[in-house]
Design a protein around this motif. Structure first.
Motif, PDB file in Angstrom:
ATOM      1  N   GLY A  38     -38.501 -26.846 -85.029  1.00  0.00           N
ATOM      2  CA  GLY A  38     -37.718 -27.990 -84.580  1.00  0.00           C
ATOM      3  C   GLY A  38     -36.225 -27.838 -84.813  1.00  0.00           C
ATOM      4  O   GLY A  38     -35.485 -28.835 -84.822  1.00  0.00           O
ATOM      5  N   THR A  39     -35.747 -26.614 -84.975  1.00  0.00           N
ATOM      6  CA  THR A  39     -34.335 -26.352 -85.244  1.00  0.00           C
ATOM      7  C   THR A  39     -33.416 -26.953 -84.189  1.00  0.00           C
ATOM      8  O   THR A  39     -32.312 -27.396 -84.499  1.00  0.00           O
ATOM      9  CB  THR A  39     -34.082 -24.829 -85.335  1.00  0.00           C
ATOM     10  N   PHE A  40     -33.882 -27.004 -82.954  1.00  0.00           N
ATOM     11  CA  PHE A  40     -33.034 -27.483 -81.858  1.00  0.00           C
ATOM     12  C   PHE A  40     -33.360 -28.918 -81.455  1.00  0.00           C
ATOM     13  O   PHE A  40     -32.878 -29.403 -80.455  1.00  0.00           O
ATOM     14  CB  PHE A  40     -33.163 -26.535 -80.660  1.00  0.00           C
ATOM     15  N   GLY A  41     -34.183 -29.581 -82.248  1.00  0.00           N
ATOM     16  CA  GLY A  41     -34.523 -30.973 -82.000  1.00  0.00           C
ATOM     17  C   GLY A  41     -36.001 -31.158 -81.724  1.00  0.00           C
ATOM     18  O   GLY A  41     -36.753 -30.203 -81.526  1.00  0.00           O
ATOM     19  N   ASP A  42     -36.397 -32.379 -81.712  1.00  0.00           N
ATOM     20  CA  ASP A  42     -37.778 -32.760 -81.433  1.00  0.00           C
ATOM     21  C   ASP A  42     -38.078 -32.540 -79.949  1.00  0.00           C
ATOM     22  O   ASP A  42     -37.298 -32.955 -79.087  1.00  0.00           O
ATOM     23  CB  ASP A  42     -37.955 -34.242 -81.798  1.00  0.00           C
ATOM     24  N   VAL A  92     -46.839 -29.728 -75.093  1.00  0.00           N
ATOM     25  CA  VAL A  92     -47.987 -30.484 -74.556  1.00  0.00           C
ATOM     26  C   VAL A  92     -48.021 -31.895 -75.144  1.00  0.00           C
ATOM     27  O   VAL A  92     -48.347 -32.856 -74.438  1.00  0.00           O
ATOM     28  CB  VAL A  92     -49.300 -29.709 -74.807  1.00  0.00           C
ATOM     29  N   ALA A  93     -47.677 -32.023 -76.414  1.00  0.00           N
ATOM     30  CA  ALA A  93     -47.649 -33.352 -77.032  1.00  0.00           C
ATOM     31  C   ALA A  93     -46.524 -34.213 -76.465  1.00  0.00           C
ATOM     32  O   ALA A  93     -46.609 -35.439 -76.484  1.00  0.00           O
ATOM     33  CB  ALA A  93     -47.496 -33.226 -78.549  1.00  0.00           C
ATOM     34  N   ALA A  94     -45.491 -33.568 -75.919  1.00  0.00           N
ATOM     35  CA  ALA A  94     -44.308 -34.294 -75.448  1.00  0.00           C
ATOM     36  C   ALA A  94     -44.338 -34.650 -73.972  1.00  0.00           C
ATOM     37  O   ALA A  94     -43.573 -35.509 -73.537  1.00  0.00           O
ATOM     38  CB  ALA A  94     -43.056 -33.466 -75.727  1.00  0.00           C
ATOM     39  N   THR A  95     -45.207 -33.995 -73.193  1.00  0.00           N
ATOM     40  CA  THR A  95     -45.203 -34.232 -71.748  1.00  0.00           C
ATOM     41  C   THR A  95     -46.590 -34.017 -71.166  1.00  0.00           C
ATOM     42  O   THR A  95     -47.387 -33.246 -71.707  1.00  0.00           O
ATOM     43  CB  THR A  95     -44.191 -33.305 -71.032  1.00  0.00           C
ATOM     44  N   SER A  96     -46.854 -34.680 -70.059  1.00  0.00           N
ATOM     45  CA  SER A  96     -48.116 -34.446 -69.340  1.00  0.00           C
ATOM     46  C   SER A  96     -47.916 -33.426 -68.218  1.00  0.00           C
ATOM     47  O   SER A  96     -48.846 -33.125 -67.478  1.00  0.00           O
ATOM     48  CB  SER A  96     -48.647 -35.759 -68.769  1.00  0.00           C
TER      49      SER A  96
END
Length: 187
Positions: A38-42, A92-96
Motif C-alpha cells: 500500500g505504499t502508493f495508497g489504498d 479485486v476487492a476494490a472493483t468489479s
C-alpha cells in the motif's frame, strides 16, 4: 514508462470501437512488494477516480525479480508471486471490473552473470506462478485473467526507442514464444 507500439485508442479505432478513457497508476521503478504494502495508497481509493472502469490491467513484479533477485532466485520468485497475487486481491476487492495480469517482454540485455534464456525463464516462471495462484483462488479466478505474452509484444511492435523494428531477428521467434530473444540463440 515508454509507450511501445500503437496507443490503445488507435487500436480500438482500427478495430471499429470508440475511444476509451484511460487512467495510468504506474510508478516507474516501483515493485510489487511496494504496491502490495500500500505504499502508493489504498487500491480502493486509487481506483475510485473512475467508477465506470471496465478493465484494470496489472503488470507488477519485474523490478522485484530483476532487482538483484537472481542471487536467490527461488525465494525472490516466490516472494514476487506472493506480492503480485496480493496486489490482485487488492484490485479485486476494490472493483468489479475485469482484471488482466500480463507478464513482461523478454529481455535482450540482462544482468551481468546471467543469460537471456535464464532471465526469460525466470520471467515466464513468475507469470506462470501468478497464473497458478489465480487459478487456485475462487476469489481471483472469476475476475482475473493472466496472460503470459512470452515476449510477443516486442515481436509485434519492436522496441522503437532502441531502434528495433517489429519482427526483427533479435527479438523472440514468434513461432516459438518460449525461446527467448534471438532466433539463433537457442534459448
Amino acid at each position: 514508462g515508454v509507450l511501445i507500439g500503437p496507443s490503445l485508442d488507435g487500436v480500438l479505432a482500427a478495430e471499429g470501437h470508440g475511444a476509451a478513457a484511460q487512467s495510468n497508476l504506474a510508478v516507474g521503478g516501483s515493485t510489487a512488494a511496494q504496491w502490495n504494502a500500500g505504499t502508493f495508497g489504498d487500491m480502493a481509493t486509487l481506483l475510485s477516480g473512475d467508477p465506470d472502469v471496465e478493465l484494470v490491467h496489472v503488470t507488477v513484479g519485474g523490478n522485484d525479480l530483476l532487482g538483484g533477485g537472481l542471487a536467490d532466485p527461488i525465494n525472490t520468485l516466490n516472494q514476487a508471486i506472493a506480492d503480485a497475487v496480493g496486489v490482485l486481491h487488492d484490485v479485486v476487492a476494490a472493483t468489479s471490473a475485469s482484471v488482466l495480469f500480463t507478464g513482461y517482454d523478454y529481455l535482450a540485455q540482462v544482468p551481468a552473470g546471467t543469460t537471456p534464456g535464464l532471465v526469460n525463464f525466470f520471467l515466464d516462471s513468475f507469470v506462470n506462478g501468478v497464473a497458478a495462484q489465480v487459478a487456485a483462488s475462487g476469489t481471483l479466478s472469476s475476475q482475473v485473467t493472466v496472460l503470459n505474452t512470452h515476449g510477443l509484444m516486442q515481436v509485434h511492435f519492436g522496441v522503437p526507442q532502441n531502434g528495433i523494428p517489429a519482427f526483427d531477428p533479435s527479438l523472440p521467434d514468434a513461432s516459438l514464444p518460449k525461446q527467448g530473444p534471438g532466433r539463433s540463440s537457442g534459448g
